[in-house]
Write an enzyme that holds these catalytic residues in place. Structure first.
Site, PDB file in Angstrom:
ATOM      1  N   CYS A 288       2.712   7.596   2.624  1.00 49.23           N
ATOM      2  CA  CYS A 288       1.280   7.595   2.310  1.00 49.23           C
ATOM      3  C   CYS A 288       0.849   6.285   1.632  1.00 49.23           C
ATOM      4  O   CYS A 288       0.803   5.257   2.294  1.00 49.23           O
ATOM      5  CB  CYS A 288       0.910   8.846   1.529  1.00 49.23           C
TER       6      CYS A 288
ATOM      7  N   HIS B 263       2.869  13.225   5.090  1.00 48.53           N
ATOM      8  CA  HIS B 263       3.817  13.661   4.057  1.00 48.53           C
ATOM      9  C   HIS B 263       5.008  14.403   4.651  1.00 48.53           C
ATOM     10  O   HIS B 263       4.931  15.616   4.854  1.00 48.53           O
ATOM     11  CB  HIS B 263       3.101  14.555   3.039  1.00 48.53           C
TER      12      HIS B 263
ATOM     13  N   GLU C  53       7.623  15.291   3.245  1.00 48.07           N
ATOM     14  CA  GLU C  53       8.188  16.271   2.301  1.00 48.07           C
ATOM     15  C   GLU C  53       7.443  17.607   2.375  1.00 48.07           C
ATOM     16  O   GLU C  53       7.846  18.573   1.727  1.00 48.07           O
ATOM     17  CB  GLU C  53       8.153  15.716   0.869  1.00 48.07           C
TER      18      GLU C  53
HETATM   19  N1  LIG Z   1      -1.546  10.575  -0.606  1.00 48.06           N
HETATM   20  C1  LIG Z   1      -1.623   9.260  -0.658  1.00 48.06           C
HETATM   21  O1  LIG Z   1      -0.675   8.545  -0.988  1.00 48.06           O
HETATM   22  C2  LIG Z   1      -2.966   8.667  -0.342  1.00 48.06           C
HETATM   23  C3  LIG Z   1      -2.976   7.167  -0.249  1.00 48.06           C
HETATM   24  C4  LIG Z   1      -4.341   6.573  -0.568  1.00 48.06           C
HETATM   25  N2  LIG Z   1      -4.725   6.864  -1.921  1.00 48.06           N
HETATM   26  C5  LIG Z   1      -5.360   7.111   0.404  1.00 48.06           C
HETATM   27  O2  LIG Z   1      -6.210   7.898   0.029  1.00 48.06           O
HETATM   28  O3  LIG Z   1      -5.333   6.761   1.561  1.00 48.06           O
END
Ligand SMILES: NC(=O)CC[C@H](N)C(=O)O
Length: 365
Positions: free
Chosen positions: A248, A333, A335
């Site tokens: 992410c 994600h 995980e």
């Molecule tokens: N869950 C995250 O790591 C999000 C990454 C970043 N803050 C976004 O909104 O794209």
């Protein structure tokens, strides 16, 4: 007591207050997961945002001690249709509303979350204010205030650990850079017996390399990835020296450090079951997602990265790998937490990558 959600475009939603009685301002976003509210509200990536949960009944299986993704709840507020005051689950220890109250997060219930979500999908994410419980708002003044208010830029420093700490194992030595880590990431590394040291987001590359890690993992985290240029620089310095896996925000940092660019999505990808195609295998996996920014596909051309994953809903970049170094990352994600776990095998891929790089005589010493 009554409470209002007021948006920068002048929309007003009237509902009932729960949680903290205080007012709060933030970017209003929505997540569509039908379960997983506890994981979602405790994900530090949502720091300072007002989260709308689209599933119409939230809290029906309560809150338990195990499913938190972080101990702090850093959300600016929650918006629900209805929350359950009588949860039913053997693990439940308190209600959703009790947790919001205890952690001082303002909530509003009784909202037509479907109408709100349609609005956010049409206009894109909007700035919004949850008024103080029981207060009669001056809508015109609040809309003016919202239009003058800008999103924060310091969320990562608010949620990252202040000091390094170990999470020991007997396997590969991993330095995990904490940008606002979901615990699920640490859990998956520990499940594979990794010997993990979690470090603050602003730890310099020289300090990380001095720990002689087999690999570096870059966590998820809140906000705009361009807000942390120091971390982008660190990742740039690490890429030629150590196997790396980013999730992410971690993915966005690897891409930015490699010369790609990012942009803000209209309303983000948040929830479970977002289909992603793995271009290396041709398989489609259902993924858990929570991001408001993405990497610009065309900008990959000027980098040493190749596209490995693509979102099937809107064809945006969901994963890349380095053409030369053992470095890869995904926007979703793997995980899970809350699931699906179709992509959890990417953690095994990271372990293999670290072992292979180690056997190859540490080209990255
Ligand atoms: N869950 C995250 O790591 C999000 C990454 C970043 N803050 C976004 O909104 O794209």
């Amino acid at each position: 007591m009554k409470r209002y959600l007021i948006l920068e475009d002048g929309s007003v939603f009237e509902g009932n207050a729960f949680g903290s009685p205080s007012e709060s301002t933030g970017e209003v976003i929505f997540t569509t997961g039908m379960t997983g509210y506890q994981e979602f509200i405790s994900d530090p990536s949502n720091c300072a945002q007002i989260l709308t949960l689209t599933y119409p009944l939230i809290g029906n299986y309560g809150i338990n001690p195990e499913d938190f993704e972080a101990m702090e709840i850093t959300l600016a507020g929650v918006v629900v249709r209805e929350w359950s005051q009588q949860p039913s689950n053997f693990r439940s220890q308190r209600t959703f509303g009790e947790l919001m109250e205890e952690r001082n997060v303002p909530g509003i219930a009784g909202i037509d979350t479907r109408q709100l979500t349609k609005l956010l999908r049409t206009h894109g994410s909007l700035r919004g204010k949850l008024t103080a419980a029981g207060e009669q708002p001056n809508v015109e003044r609040i809309v003016e205030e919202l239009n003058a208010w800008s999103l924060p830029h310091d969320e990562v420093s608010r949620v990252s650990t202040l000091r390094p700490y170990p999470s020991p194992g007997r396997g590969s030595r991993v330095v995990l850079m904490d940008f606002g880590m979901k615990h699920g990431i640490l859990r998956e590394l520990n499940r594979r017996d990794c010997d993990v040291t979690v470090v603050p987001y602003n730890t310099p590359a020289s300090e990380i390399l001095a720990m002689q890690p087999d690999g570096v993992m870059l966590s998820n985290g809140p906000g705009d990835p361009t807000d942390i240029p120091e971390a982008i620089q660190t990742v740039k310095e690490l890429i030629p020296h150590v196997p790396m896996f980013g999730v992410c925000l971690g993915h966005q940092l690897i891409a930015l450090a490699s010369g790609a660019s990012s942009f803000k999505l209209k309303f983000g990808h948040r929830g479970a079951n977002h289909p992603v195609k793995d271009l290396t295998t041709g398989r489609t996996e259902l993924t858990s997602q929570n991001h408001g920014y993405a990497i610009d596909l065309a900008s990959l051309e000027q980098t040493d990265l190749e596209l490995t994953h693509i979102a099937l809903n809107d064809q945006t970049v969901e994963g890349v790998r380095h053409k030369q170094y053992p470095v890869f990352c995904v926007q979703f994600h793997p995980e899970g937490s809350a699931g699906p776990e179709d992509s959890v095998h990417l953690f095994d891929q990271f372990i293999t990558l670290m072992q292979t790089a180690g056997k190859a005589g540490k080209q990255h010493a």
